[in-house]
Design a protein around this motif. Structure first.
Motif, PDB file in Angstrom:
ATOM      1  N   LEU A   1       1.136   4.117  -3.034  1.00  0.00           N
ATOM      2  CA  LEU A   1       0.511   5.531  -2.633  1.00  0.00           C
ATOM      3  C   LEU A   1       1.692   6.574  -2.940  1.00  0.00           C
ATOM      4  O   LEU A   1       1.344   7.623  -3.488  1.00  0.00           O
ATOM      5  CB  LEU A   1      -0.149   5.642  -1.273  1.00  0.00           C
ATOM      6  CG  LEU A   1      -1.203   4.877  -1.119  1.00  0.00           C
ATOM      7  CD1 LEU A   1      -1.651   5.107   0.456  1.00  0.00           C
ATOM      8  CD2 LEU A   1      -2.449   5.425  -1.891  1.00  0.00           C
TER       9      LEU A   1
ATOM     10  N   ILE B   1      -4.421   4.880   5.776  1.00  0.00           N
ATOM     11  CA  ILE B   1      -4.448   3.987   4.881  1.00  0.00           C
ATOM     12  C   ILE B   1      -5.318   3.143   4.602  1.00  0.00           C
ATOM     13  O   ILE B   1      -6.148   2.747   5.367  1.00  0.00           O
ATOM     14  CB  ILE B   1      -3.080   3.007   4.926  1.00  0.00           C
ATOM     15  CG1 ILE B   1      -2.972   2.116   6.024  1.00  0.00           C
ATOM     16  CG2 ILE B   1      -1.632   3.995   4.812  1.00  0.00           C
ATOM     17  CD1 ILE B   1      -1.743   1.102   6.136  1.00  0.00           C
TER      18      ILE B   1
ATOM     19  N   CYS C   1      -0.695  11.276   3.395  1.00  0.00           N
ATOM     20  CA  CYS C   1      -1.181  12.192   2.508  1.00  0.00           C
ATOM     21  C   CYS C   1      -1.068  11.535   1.052  1.00  0.00           C
ATOM     22  O   CYS C   1      -0.421  10.368   0.920  1.00  0.00           O
ATOM     23  CB  CYS C   1      -0.361  13.311   2.227  1.00  0.00           C
ATOM     24  SG  CYS C   1      -0.485  14.481   3.853  1.00  0.00           S
ATOM     25  N   ARG C   2      -1.769  12.079   0.327  1.00  0.00           N
ATOM     26  CA  ARG C   2      -1.878  11.307  -1.214  1.00  0.00           C
ATOM     27  C   ARG C   2      -1.456  12.191  -2.236  1.00  0.00           C
ATOM     28  O   ARG C   2      -1.559  13.470  -1.929  1.00  0.00           O
ATOM     29  CB  ARG C   2      -3.393  11.031  -1.317  1.00  0.00           C
ATOM     30  CG  ARG C   2      -4.022  10.215  -0.352  1.00  0.00           C
ATOM     31  CD  ARG C   2      -3.516   8.788  -0.295  1.00  0.00           C
ATOM     32  NE  ARG C   2      -4.727   7.911   0.245  1.00  0.00           N
ATOM     33  CZ  ARG C   2      -4.627   7.591   1.654  1.00  0.00           C
ATOM     34  NH1 ARG C   2      -3.887   8.266   2.355  1.00  0.00           N
ATOM     35  NH2 ARG C   2      -5.539   6.713   1.871  1.00  0.00           N
ATOM     36  N   GLU C   3      -0.868  11.688  -3.415  1.00  0.00           N
ATOM     37  CA  GLU C   3      -0.505  12.689  -4.493  1.00  0.00           C
ATOM     38  C   GLU C   3      -1.651  13.561  -4.779  1.00  0.00           C
ATOM     39  O   GLU C   3      -2.896  13.189  -4.970  1.00  0.00           O
ATOM     40  CB  GLU C   3      -0.049  11.528  -5.709  1.00  0.00           C
ATOM     41  CG  GLU C   3       0.618  12.535  -6.706  1.00  0.00           C
ATOM     42  CD  GLU C   3       1.203  11.311  -7.717  1.00  0.00           C
ATOM     43  OE1 GLU C   3       2.017  12.065  -8.626  1.00  0.00           O
ATOM     44  OE2 GLU C   3       1.242  10.305  -7.698  1.00  0.00           O
TER      45      GLU C   3
ATOM     46  N   SER D   1      -1.388   6.734   8.801  1.00  0.00           N
ATOM     47  CA  SER D   1      -2.037   7.530   7.662  1.00  0.00           C
ATOM     48  C   SER D   1      -0.717   8.058   6.693  1.00  0.00           C
ATOM     49  O   SER D   1       0.509   8.118   7.113  1.00  0.00           O
ATOM     50  CB  SER D   1      -2.420   8.700   8.571  1.00  0.00           C
ATOM     51  OG  SER D   1      -1.453   9.450   9.357  1.00  0.00           O
TER      52      SER D   1
ATOM     53  N   VAL E   1       0.932  -1.231   0.049  1.00  0.00           N
ATOM     54  CA  VAL E   1       0.132  -0.048  -0.029  1.00  0.00           C
ATOM     55  C   VAL E   1       0.828   1.236  -0.105  1.00  0.00           C
ATOM     56  O   VAL E   1       0.898   2.127  -0.651  1.00  0.00           O
ATOM     57  CB  VAL E   1      -0.982   0.017   1.292  1.00  0.00           C
ATOM     58  CG1 VAL E   1      -1.653   1.281   1.637  1.00  0.00           C
ATOM     59  CG2 VAL E   1      -1.937  -0.952   1.035  1.00  0.00           C
ATOM     60  N   TRP E   2       1.785   1.334   0.852  1.00  0.00           N
ATOM     61  CA  TRP E   2       2.881   2.302   0.984  1.00  0.00           C
ATOM     62  C   TRP E   2       3.149   2.829  -0.050  1.00  0.00           C
ATOM     63  O   TRP E   2       3.467   3.834  -0.658  1.00  0.00           O
ATOM     64  CB  TRP E   2       3.854   2.224   2.227  1.00  0.00           C
ATOM     65  CG  TRP E   2       4.714   3.454   2.425  1.00  0.00           C
ATOM     66  CD1 TRP E   2       4.389   4.456   3.426  1.00  0.00           C
ATOM     67  CD2 TRP E   2       5.879   3.647   1.747  1.00  0.00           C
ATOM     68  NE1 TRP E   2       5.425   5.328   3.323  1.00  0.00           N
ATOM     69  CE2 TRP E   2       6.442   4.821   2.603  1.00  0.00           C
ATOM     70  CE3 TRP E   2       6.710   3.192   0.992  1.00  0.00           C
ATOM     71  CZ2 TRP E   2       7.464   5.516   2.106  1.00  0.00           C
ATOM     72  CZ3 TRP E   2       7.814   3.635   0.579  1.00  0.00           C
ATOM     73  CH2 TRP E   2       8.415   4.593   1.071  1.00  0.00           C
TER      74      TRP E   2
ATOM     75  N   THR F   1       6.824  15.043  -6.562  1.00  0.00           N
ATOM     76  CA  THR F   1       6.139  14.541  -5.250  1.00  0.00           C
ATOM     77  C   THR F   1       6.402  14.608  -3.917  1.00  0.00           C
ATOM     78  O   THR F   1       7.659  14.169  -3.716  1.00  0.00           O
ATOM     79  CB  THR F   1       5.613  13.102  -5.406  1.00  0.00           C
ATOM     80  OG1 THR F   1       4.936  13.026  -6.920  1.00  0.00           O
ATOM     81  CG2 THR F   1       4.401  12.755  -4.641  1.00  0.00           C
TER      82      THR F   1
ATOM     83  N   LEU G   1       5.133  14.032  -0.127  1.00  0.00           N
ATOM     84  CA  LEU G   1       4.147  13.299   0.701  1.00  0.00           C
ATOM     85  C   LEU G   1       4.725  13.334   2.108  1.00  0.00           C
ATOM     86  O   LEU G   1       5.793  13.111   2.464  1.00  0.00           O
ATOM     87  CB  LEU G   1       3.700  12.212   0.315  1.00  0.00           C
ATOM     88  CG  LEU G   1       3.240  12.059  -1.015  1.00  0.00           C
ATOM     89  CD1 LEU G   1       2.918  10.585  -1.515  1.00  0.00           C
ATOM     90  CD2 LEU G   1       1.899  12.793  -1.285  1.00  0.00           C
TER      91      LEU G   1
ATOM     92  N   GLY H   1      -1.704  13.184   6.623  1.00  0.00           N
ATOM     93  CA  GLY H   1      -2.542  12.356   5.950  1.00  0.00           C
ATOM     94  C   GLY H   1      -3.767  11.758   6.822  1.00  0.00           C
ATOM     95  O   GLY H   1      -3.974  11.872   7.693  1.00  0.00           O
TER      96      GLY H   1
END
Length: 524
Positions: free
Chosen positions: A209, A351, A334-336, A332, A205-206, A317, A319, A348
């Motif tokens: 993202l 997840i 942040c997202r792009e 948690s 996931v990390w 990017t 984050l 953020g």
């Protein structure tokens, strides 16, 4: 794709699938050493054979105490593929700190250095009682009473490669992958138990993202002994087909040189890393055009820093994220596409498939916008503290919520703004500092009747430690002597940078030190 590295459920499976998917592409570059993904898998297999030949059985603990070097990664892959549990040791530890972790974990083998930056790691353990430690292997150089890494690997020839592969294949997603020790607020470091399956799910996931991708060149300055350098570092690089570039010592011109020479695209780190780069007067001499991704956290950051990282360092990017060792390192993110102000002022939102709440003292969820303790439930929550059921029960409640001890405000979008950290913990240059642990170490000197440590703001490091000390009867103590003793007996980042000698500490009716009064006093 079933055979994709991103769907691997164990670290040995990840290594094998990365070799199948990325083959001869560069996986790891460290000085003169360069390994392809296939080559790294072969090196890991040889290390697996060596650990098996040394008698390591599934569930045994093996420790690594070394800086970011390629041998660290190969050793970790080898021991985990043999079914062992990785125990990481902070390279800044002194002997007593390392000895405690080795004893508590029951590590049977220690992989370390002969010498690094003037530190004789094995010498630091000379007076430590380590009844379960059977063997010390030096990853580089040599040391009396220790086996050289090359000799250790050669001994693996006695263990059949086919059996080593079977051992690796037998590792289950539910098996422990590592024990990462965190000091917490009790003062005694605790071993956080996490499994192969949950770690790989979190960092699939990390890395997704964040936008890490095949061909990225990832300069890993964050230490391998920490989740940020290990799981968000080389494990994530393996998962996405990025090249790991271990970096052992942070030095601004050396980092700028490596970015230019090695065409670095991925560079995570604490805010101080980017602030140091931006402040370097000769930055303009270096070609930083390859930089693409930055991930930071550990402290609140100015909005202008996010803007400058894009404008002056060239990051596409940037984050921020929040996590703790007990959550596999991530809660948690942040997202792009998030605004610079969101990235700078929040950590953020949760997840996917993980629940996050802010609660009051009675455990009730608070309305958005009200500060409360962050609690987390989901696949990222640790299995517990090693050999410490009471501390585990205190951290994870009957409904499975991990109580972080961190205070935050959650906005209407679910984004967290951390307002206060685990009890009294402060963060110095990206390192978590736990006053209770530092105080306990200081008490062992016998020179102090009372000690209280707090974090105070520092322009360069974010926060640094300040100690208030009541001398023991008959002891002549100065701020200089306190700092000198601390430098000799604890990791450098734990050493208080300021000391005040006092006659007494402010206490409440139950005898607890009122640290808020000390913070007010430090502010002047």
């Amino acid at each position: 794709m079933e055979s994709s590295p991103t769907t691997a459920r164990t670290i040995p499976q990840l290594v094998r699938r990365a070799a199948e998917s990325f083959g001869d592409r560069s996986a790891l570059e460290d000085g003169a050493v360069s390994l392809s993904f296939a080559g790294l898998a072969e090196a890991g297999l040889q290390a697996t054979r060596a650990f098996c030949a040394a008698g390591i059985r599934p569930g045994d603990r093996v420790a690594i105490w070394a800086p970011n070097i390629h041998e660290w990664i190969v050793a970790a892959i080898g021991l985990q593929s043999a079914g062992a549990v990785l125990v990481t040791l902070n390279t800044r530890f002194k002997g007593a700190e390392a000895g405690y972790v080795l004893r508590k974990s029951g590590a049977r083998i220690l992989c370390t250095m002969g010498e690094f930056l003037g530190t004789d790691y094995i010498g630091l353990l000379e007076h430590e009682h380590l009844p379960e430690l059977e063997r010390i292997v030096v990853l580089r150089d040599e040391a009396e009473g220790a086996l050289r890494w090359s000799e250790f690997l050669a001994q693996g020839n006695a263990f059949p490669a086919a059996e080593a592969r079977q051992r690796a294949a037998a590792v289950s997603p539910d098996d422990l992958s590592d024990l990462l020790f965190t000091s917490g607020t009790t003062g005694s470091p605790k071993g956080v138990m996490t499994t192969h399956g949950q770690n790989l799910k979190v960092f699939e996931v990390w890395s997704g993202l964040v936008g890490l991708r095949a061909g990225d060149r990832y300069l890993i300055i964050n230490p391998f002994f920490h989740s940020f350098g290990y799981k968000a570092g080389w494990v994530s690089a393996l998962m996405r087909g990025a090249t790991s570039l271990p970096h052992a010592v942070f030095d601004v011109p050396a980092v700028l040189e490596r970015i230019a020479q090695d065409r670095v695209s991925m560079l995570p780190g604490p805010p101080t890393l980017y602030q140091s780069m931006l402040a370097y007067p000769e930055r303009g001499k270096y070609d930083l055009s390859s930089l693409r991704l930055a991930v930071t956290g550990a402290a609140a950051i100015p909005v202008e820093l996010v803007h400058r990282m894009g404008r002056e360092l060239g990051f596409e990017t940037v984050l921020t994220a929040y996590g703790l060792t007990e959550s596999c390192g991530v809660v948690s993110m942040c997202r792009e596409g998030d605004a610079a102000e969101t990235i700078a002022t929040t950590s953020g939102r949760a997840i996917p498939d993980v629940e996050v709440r802010c609660i009051d003292a009675d455990g009730k969820e608070l309305p958005r916008g009200e500060p409360g303790e962050v609690v987390v439930r989901g696949y990222n929550v640790m299995q517990g503290y090693f050999d410490d059921p009471s501390e585990t029960a205190a951290a994870i409640d009957a409904e499975g919520w991990l109580h972080t001890g961190d205070i935050a405000v959650m906005d209407e979008r679910g984004y967290l703004r951390i307002t206060d950290r685990s009890k009294d913990m402060y963060i110095m240059g990206g390192f978590n500092c736990y006053p209770a642990e530092i105080e306990n170490l200081m008490y062992t000197s016998g020179a102090f009747a009372q000690v209280a440590v707090i974090g105070i703001p520092d322009e360069r490091m974010g926060e640094v430690g300040m100690a208030f000390v009541v001398p023991a009867s008959g002891k002549d103590v100065t701020p200089e002597s306190v700092i000198s003793w601390c430098r000799a007996n604890m990791a450098n980042y734990k050493v208080p940078r300021a000391v005040e000698i006092v006659d007494e500490l402010p206490m409440n009716a139950s005898g607890k030190v009122m640290k808020f009064m000390l913070r007010e006093r430090a502010r002047g």
